[in-house]
Design a protein around this motif. Sequence first.
Motif, PDB file in Angstrom:
ATOM      1  N   GLY A 273     -43.743 -16.597 -51.630  1.00 24.94           N
ATOM      2  CA  GLY A 273     -44.789 -16.185 -52.547  1.00 24.94           C
ATOM      3  C   GLY A 273     -44.366 -15.035 -53.431  1.00 24.94           C
ATOM      4  N   HIS A 274     -44.910 -15.021 -54.648  1.00 20.97           N
ATOM      5  CA  HIS A 274     -44.692 -13.922 -55.577  1.00 20.97           C
ATOM      6  C   HIS A 274     -46.008 -13.193 -55.779  1.00 20.97           C
TER       7      HIS A 274
ATOM      8  N   THR B 232     -48.319 -13.918 -52.205  1.00 20.68           N
ATOM      9  CA  THR B 232     -48.096 -13.438 -50.842  1.00 20.68           C
ATOM     10  C   THR B 232     -49.416 -13.149 -50.137  1.00 20.68           C
TER      11      THR B 232
ATOM     12  N   ILE C 246     -50.603 -16.450 -48.848  1.00 11.98           N
ATOM     13  CA  ILE C 246     -49.870 -16.817 -47.636  1.00 11.98           C
ATOM     14  C   ILE C 246     -50.412 -16.055 -46.434  1.00 11.98           C
ATOM     15  N   ARG C 247     -50.609 -14.762 -46.582  1.00 11.09           N
ATOM     16  CA  ARG C 247     -51.102 -13.955 -45.468  1.00 11.09           C
ATOM     17  C   ARG C 247     -52.504 -14.389 -45.050  1.00 11.09           C
TER      18      ARG C 247
ATOM     19  N   CYS D  60     -40.889 -16.746 -43.989  1.00 11.81           N
ATOM     20  CA  CYS D  60     -41.668 -16.423 -45.182  1.00 11.81           C
ATOM     21  C   CYS D  60     -40.862 -15.444 -46.029  1.00 11.81           C
TER      22      CYS D  60
ATOM     23  N   PHE E  26     -41.389 -12.879 -49.294  1.00  8.75           N
ATOM     24  CA  PHE E  26     -42.369 -12.224 -50.157  1.00  8.75           C
ATOM     25  C   PHE E  26     -41.644 -11.514 -51.292  1.00  8.75           C
TER      26      PHE E  26
ATOM     27  N   PRO F 119     -44.616  -8.116 -53.191  1.00  9.65           N
ATOM     28  CA  PRO F 119     -45.964  -8.275 -52.652  1.00  9.65           C
ATOM     29  C   PRO F 119     -46.780  -6.985 -52.730  1.00  9.65           C
TER      30      PRO F 119
ATOM     31  N   LEU G 164     -49.463 -10.239 -41.367  1.00 10.63           N
ATOM     32  CA  LEU G 164     -48.109 -10.350 -41.909  1.00 10.63           C
ATOM     33  C   LEU G 164     -47.312 -11.230 -40.951  1.00 10.63           C
TER      34      LEU G 164
ATOM     35  N   THR H  68     -41.119 -12.590 -41.757  1.00 13.09           N
ATOM     36  CA  THR H  68     -41.215 -12.380 -43.207  1.00 13.09           C
ATOM     37  C   THR H  68     -40.126 -11.448 -43.715  1.00 13.09           C
TER      38      THR H  68
ATOM     39  N   ILE I 124     -39.116  -9.254 -47.170  1.00 16.21           N
ATOM     40  CA  ILE I 124     -39.771  -8.716 -48.365  1.00 16.21           C
ATOM     41  C   ILE I 124     -38.724  -8.242 -49.370  1.00 16.21           C
TER      42      ILE I 124
END
Length: 203
Positions: A68-69, A73, A76-77, A91, A93, A96, A135, A139, A141
């Motif tokens: 996700g951008h 994100t 998604i969360r 995942c 991110f 985010p 979260l 993930t 980030i």
Amino acid sequence: MKLNIVLIHGMGRTPLSMLYLQHRLRKLGHTPHLFGYSPTLESLQTVTDRLVQLIQIQIGSQPYALLGHSLGTIIIRNAYPQLSSHPPAACFFLAPPMVACQAAKFFSKVGLYHLLTGEMGQLLAQASFVEQLTLPPNTKIYVGTGGPRASWLPFGNELNDGILSVAEASGGHTVVTVPAIHTFIMNSTPVLEDIAQSLDALA
């Protein structure tokens, strides 16, 4: 490991913003799926339910990852608790908003912003909402540091991507920093290379 990867764009963008990343991931042998939504016309829960449905129908029991951008994100969360029976293998991110960022707080008071970004735009300004989101444990980030810095700018000399400071995008978590700006971080070669290495490590 070759995976299905669902790509979720950010606020003010469309699935078109993920086309280059989709192409690059496909060249690596993965199967990327574009997921689109409209914060102007849809609620967060409506979008979340559609994402869960896409995963259940198009991916089924196959292994997959979520990427996700920005606002993607948050989606998604919000969806993650509904994916407990078949969670993503990873995942990713990109830029985010891990806390209620100052940009969202400022613009949430502007009528046009409220009109264009709807409920989701308002939720981004609410610390209690952002902080209660799950979260996913697997993930990674990525945070941009390509934003301008000067004492007279909103972020001062703090590292930022033009929209979020590094602190806002990290939320205290370990992150990978890249010399990119918020809007185009999905096209960053260092981001792609690191994601590729992470996916290979899953094997």
